[in-house]
Every structure is written in structure tokens, then in C-alpha cells.
Write a protein that holds these residues in place. Structure first.
Motif, PDB file in Angstrom:
ATOM      1  N   GLU A  69       0.870  -1.173   0.000  1.00 33.63           N
ATOM      2  CA  GLU A  69       0.000   0.000   0.000  1.00 33.63           C
ATOM      3  C   GLU A  69       0.905   1.220   0.000  1.00 33.63           C
ATOM      4  O   GLU A  69       1.558   1.511   1.000  1.00 33.63           O
ATOM      5  CB  GLU A  69      -0.907  -0.012   1.232  1.00 33.63           C
ATOM      6  N   GLY A  70       0.966   1.868  -1.142  1.00 36.05           N
ATOM      7  CA  GLY A  70       1.904   2.983  -1.267  1.00 36.05           C
ATOM      8  C   GLY A  70       3.324   2.457  -1.185  1.00 36.05           C
ATOM      9  O   GLY A  70       3.689   1.510  -1.868  1.00 36.05           O
ATOM     10  N   ARG A  71       4.112   3.045  -0.307  1.00 38.18           N
ATOM     11  CA  ARG A  71       5.494   2.580  -0.178  1.00 38.18           C
ATOM     12  C   ARG A  71       5.689   1.557   0.925  1.00 38.18           C
ATOM     13  O   ARG A  71       6.788   1.090   1.169  1.00 38.18           O
ATOM     14  CB  ARG A  71       6.436   3.758   0.024  1.00 38.18           C
ATOM     15  N   TRP A  72       4.600   1.193   1.603  1.00 31.35           N
ATOM     16  CA  TRP A  72       4.695   0.250   2.722  1.00 31.35           C
ATOM     17  C   TRP A  72       4.176  -1.126   2.337  1.00 31.35           C
ATOM     18  O   TRP A  72       3.267  -1.253   1.527  1.00 31.35           O
ATOM     19  CB  TRP A  72       3.921   0.770   3.931  1.00 31.35           C
ATOM     20  N   ILE A  73       4.748  -2.139   2.967  1.00 30.15           N
ATOM     21  CA  ILE A  73       4.284  -3.511   2.779  1.00 30.15           C
ATOM     22  C   ILE A  73       3.667  -3.967   4.095  1.00 30.15           C
ATOM     23  O   ILE A  73       4.270  -3.809   5.163  1.00 30.15           O
ATOM     24  CB  ILE A  73       5.425  -4.449   2.348  1.00 30.15           C
ATOM     25  N   TYR A  74       2.474  -4.513   3.985  1.00 30.67           N
ATOM     26  CA  TYR A  74       1.745  -5.000   5.151  1.00 30.67           C
ATOM     27  C   TYR A  74       1.731  -6.526   5.127  1.00 30.67           C
ATOM     28  O   TYR A  74       1.561  -7.140   4.076  1.00 30.67           O
ATOM     29  CB  TYR A  74       0.315  -4.462   5.152  1.00 30.67           C
ATOM     30  N   TYR A  75       1.873  -7.120   6.319  1.00 32.31           N
ATOM     31  CA  TYR A  75       1.934  -8.577   6.449  1.00 32.31           C
ATOM     32  C   TYR A  75       0.790  -9.073   7.309  1.00 32.31           C
ATOM     33  O   TYR A  75       0.374  -8.411   8.262  1.00 32.31           O
ATOM     34  CB  TYR A  75       3.269  -9.006   7.055  1.00 32.31           C
ATOM     35  N   SER A  76       0.307 -10.261   6.971  1.00 30.65           N
ATOM     36  CA  SER A  76      -0.746 -10.922   7.743  1.00 30.65           C
ATOM     37  C   SER A  76      -0.505 -12.426   7.697  1.00 30.65           C
ATOM     38  O   SER A  76       0.254 -12.921   6.858  1.00 30.65           O
ATOM     39  CB  SER A  76      -2.131 -10.582   7.193  1.00 30.65           C
ATOM     40  N   LEU A  77      -1.153 -13.138   8.605  1.00 30.09           N
ATOM     41  CA  LEU A  77      -1.018 -14.600   8.631  1.00 30.09           C
ATOM     42  C   LEU A  77      -1.803 -15.225   7.489  1.00 30.09           C
ATOM     43  O   LEU A  77      -2.880 -14.755   7.129  1.00 30.09           O
ATOM     44  CB  LEU A  77      -1.544 -15.157   9.955  1.00 30.09           C
ATOM     45  N   ASN A  78      -1.256 -16.289   6.943  1.00 35.30           N
ATOM     46  CA  ASN A  78      -1.953 -17.091   5.941  1.00 35.30           C
ATOM     47  C   ASN A  78      -2.512 -18.311   6.668  1.00 35.30           C
ATOM     48  O   ASN A  78      -1.876 -19.363   6.731  1.00 35.30           O
ATOM     49  CB  ASN A  78      -0.994 -17.496   4.819  1.00 35.30           C
ATOM     50  N   LEU A  79      -3.690 -18.157   7.244  1.00 31.78           N
ATOM     51  CA  LEU A  79      -4.255 -19.188   8.118  1.00 31.78           C
ATOM     52  C   LEU A  79      -4.438 -20.554   7.457  1.00 31.78           C
ATOM     53  O   LEU A  79      -4.229 -21.574   8.122  1.00 31.78           O
ATOM     54  CB  LEU A  79      -5.564 -18.700   8.728  1.00 31.78           C
ATOM     55  N   PRO A  80      -4.795 -20.645   6.177  1.00 30.24           N
ATOM     56  CA  PRO A  80      -4.910 -21.982   5.575  1.00 30.24           C
ATOM     57  C   PRO A  80      -3.603 -22.790   5.643  1.00 30.24           C
ATOM     58  O   PRO A  80      -3.637 -24.006   5.802  1.00 30.24           O
ATOM     59  CB  PRO A  80      -5.321 -21.695   4.129  1.00 30.24           C
ATOM     60  N   GLN A  81      -2.456 -22.130   5.553  1.00 26.43           N
ATOM     61  CA  GLN A  81      -1.192 -22.867   5.629  1.00 26.43           C
ATOM     62  C   GLN A  81      -0.951 -23.388   7.046  1.00 26.43           C
ATOM     63  O   GLN A  81      -0.391 -24.465   7.225  1.00 26.43           O
ATOM     64  CB  GLN A  81      -0.021 -21.994   5.169  1.00 26.43           C
ATOM     65  N   PHE A  82      -1.376 -22.645   8.058  1.00 25.12           N
ATOM     66  CA  PHE A  82      -1.266 -23.140   9.427  1.00 25.12           C
ATOM     67  C   PHE A  82      -2.145 -24.373   9.612  1.00 25.12           C
ATOM     68  O   PHE A  82      -1.772 -25.309  10.318  1.00 25.12           O
ATOM     69  CB  PHE A  82      -1.634 -22.050  10.441  1.00 25.12           C
ATOM     70  N   ALA A  83      -3.299 -24.386   8.941  1.00 26.51           N
ATOM     71  CA  ALA A  83      -4.185 -25.554   9.011  1.00 26.51           C
ATOM     72  C   ALA A  83      -3.518 -26.778   8.386  1.00 26.51           C
ATOM     73  O   ALA A  83      -3.669 -27.896   8.876  1.00 26.51           O
ATOM     74  CB  ALA A  83      -5.511 -25.242   8.321  1.00 26.51           C
ATOM     75  N   VAL A  84      -2.750 -26.579   7.321  1.00 21.96           N
ATOM     76  CA  VAL A  84      -2.028 -27.686   6.686  1.00 21.96           C
ATOM     77  C   VAL A  84      -1.010 -28.279   7.661  1.00 21.96           C
ATOM     78  O   VAL A  84      -0.920 -29.510   7.816  1.00 21.96           O
ATOM     79  CB  VAL A  84      -1.320 -27.211   5.395  1.00 21.96           C
ATOM     80  N   LEU A  85      -0.262 -27.414   8.349  1.00 19.47           N
ATOM     81  CA  LEU A  85       0.727 -27.904   9.320  1.00 19.47           C
ATOM     82  C   LEU A  85       0.041 -28.578  10.502  1.00 19.47           C
ATOM     83  O   LEU A  85       0.511 -29.604  11.002  1.00 19.47           O
ATOM     84  CB  LEU A  85       1.611 -26.752   9.805  1.00 19.47           C
ATOM     85  N   GLU A  86      -1.067 -28.010  10.935  1.00 22.87           N
ATOM     86  CA  GLU A  86      -1.817 -28.590  12.050  1.00 22.87           C
ATOM     87  C   GLU A  86      -2.329 -29.985  11.691  1.00 22.87           C
ATOM     88  O   GLU A  86      -2.253 -30.921  12.490  1.00 22.87           O
ATOM     89  CB  GLU A  86      -2.976 -27.671  12.412  1.00 22.87           C
ATOM     90  N   GLU A  87      -2.830 -30.135  10.476  1.00 24.37           N
ATOM     91  CA  GLU A  87      -3.327 -31.437  10.023  1.00 24.37           C
ATOM     92  C   GLU A  87      -2.191 -32.463   9.964  1.00 24.37           C
ATOM     93  O   GLU A  87      -2.360 -33.616  10.339  1.00 24.37           O
ATOM     94  CB  GLU A  87      -3.995 -31.302   8.658  1.00 24.37           C
ATOM     95  N   TYR A  88      -1.041 -32.013   9.490  1.00 24.08           N
ATOM     96  CA  TYR A  88       0.117 -32.902   9.432  1.00 24.08           C
ATOM     97  C   TYR A  88       0.467 -33.403  10.836  1.00 24.08           C
ATOM     98  O   TYR A  88       0.691 -34.593  11.053  1.00 24.08           O
ATOM     99  CB  TYR A  88       1.307 -32.179   8.800  1.00 24.08           C
TER     100      TYR A  88
END
Length: 104
Positions: A69-88
Motif C-alpha cells: 500500500e503505497g510505499r509500505w508492505i503490510y503482512y498478515s497470517l496465511n491461516l490456511p497454511q497453518f491448518a495444513v501444518l496442524e493437520e500434518y
């Protein structure tokens, strides 16, 4: 059960990304909301160049998402990937129910 060579790279890279304390701290900060890279640097007391290396690892493991957004980069969790690790990991708790107890 999967052979070691059949384990998907997403699982391997996910656990690799989770093996670094600073990356765990980043994930903890992102647990509640999306944050700008500058906010992450301030909260963690690290330089942007150091943090960028760790954010790259988290992105490659699909554990975080980024948006510019403009000159800044914003980060957030990708929850589906955490679900993949949790399932494993859940597969290991199911093994306990079917494997006989080991005696020393």
C-alpha cells in the motif's frame, strides 16, 4: 504413512520457518492483526534488512501474506497454511491410538 521423500515441500518449509525464534515473534505479532513492516521492526527492535530476510522465509513457507500500500508492505497470517501444518501434526496424535506402547 508418507515416506520422508513424499513429504510435501510446504510442510518442510513451514517447519523450517518455525524453527527461528525471531520468526515465531513475528507470527505472534501478526496473530491479532495485519502489520506494516515498519511496525514489526519497531516492535521487535530489529533493522528492516534483518527482518526482511525472515519475512522472506515466512512468505516462502506460505505462512504470511503481504500486500503493498503505497510505499509500505503490510503482512498478515496465511491461516490456511497453518491448518495444513496442524493437520500434518494431527496425524501423529492419531498414531498414538493405533501403535502399541513401547516398553524400555
Amino acid at each position: 504413512m508418507q515416506t520422508p521423500s513424499a513429504i510435501p515441500n510446504t510442510i518442510i518449509s513451514g517447519f523450517h520457518a518455525l524453527s527461528e525464534p525471531l520468526r515465531i515473534k513475528v507470527l505472534e505479532l501478526l496473530r491479532n492483526r495485519e502489520l506494516c513492516v515498519c511496525d514489526l521492526c519497531d516492535a521487535l527492535g530489529v533493522s528492516q534488512s534483518k527482518l526482511s530476510f525472515h519475512l522472506k522465509t515466512l512468505k516462502e513457507a506460505d505462512l504470511v501474506l503481504s500486500r503493498q500500500e503505497g510505499r509500505w508492505i503490510y503482512y498478515s497470517l496465511n491461516l490456511p497454511q497453518f491448518a495444513v501444518l496442524e493437520e500434518y501434526l494431527a496425524n501423529y496424535s492419531r498414531l498414538q491410538q493405533i501403535l502399541p506402547a513401547r516398553r524400555c
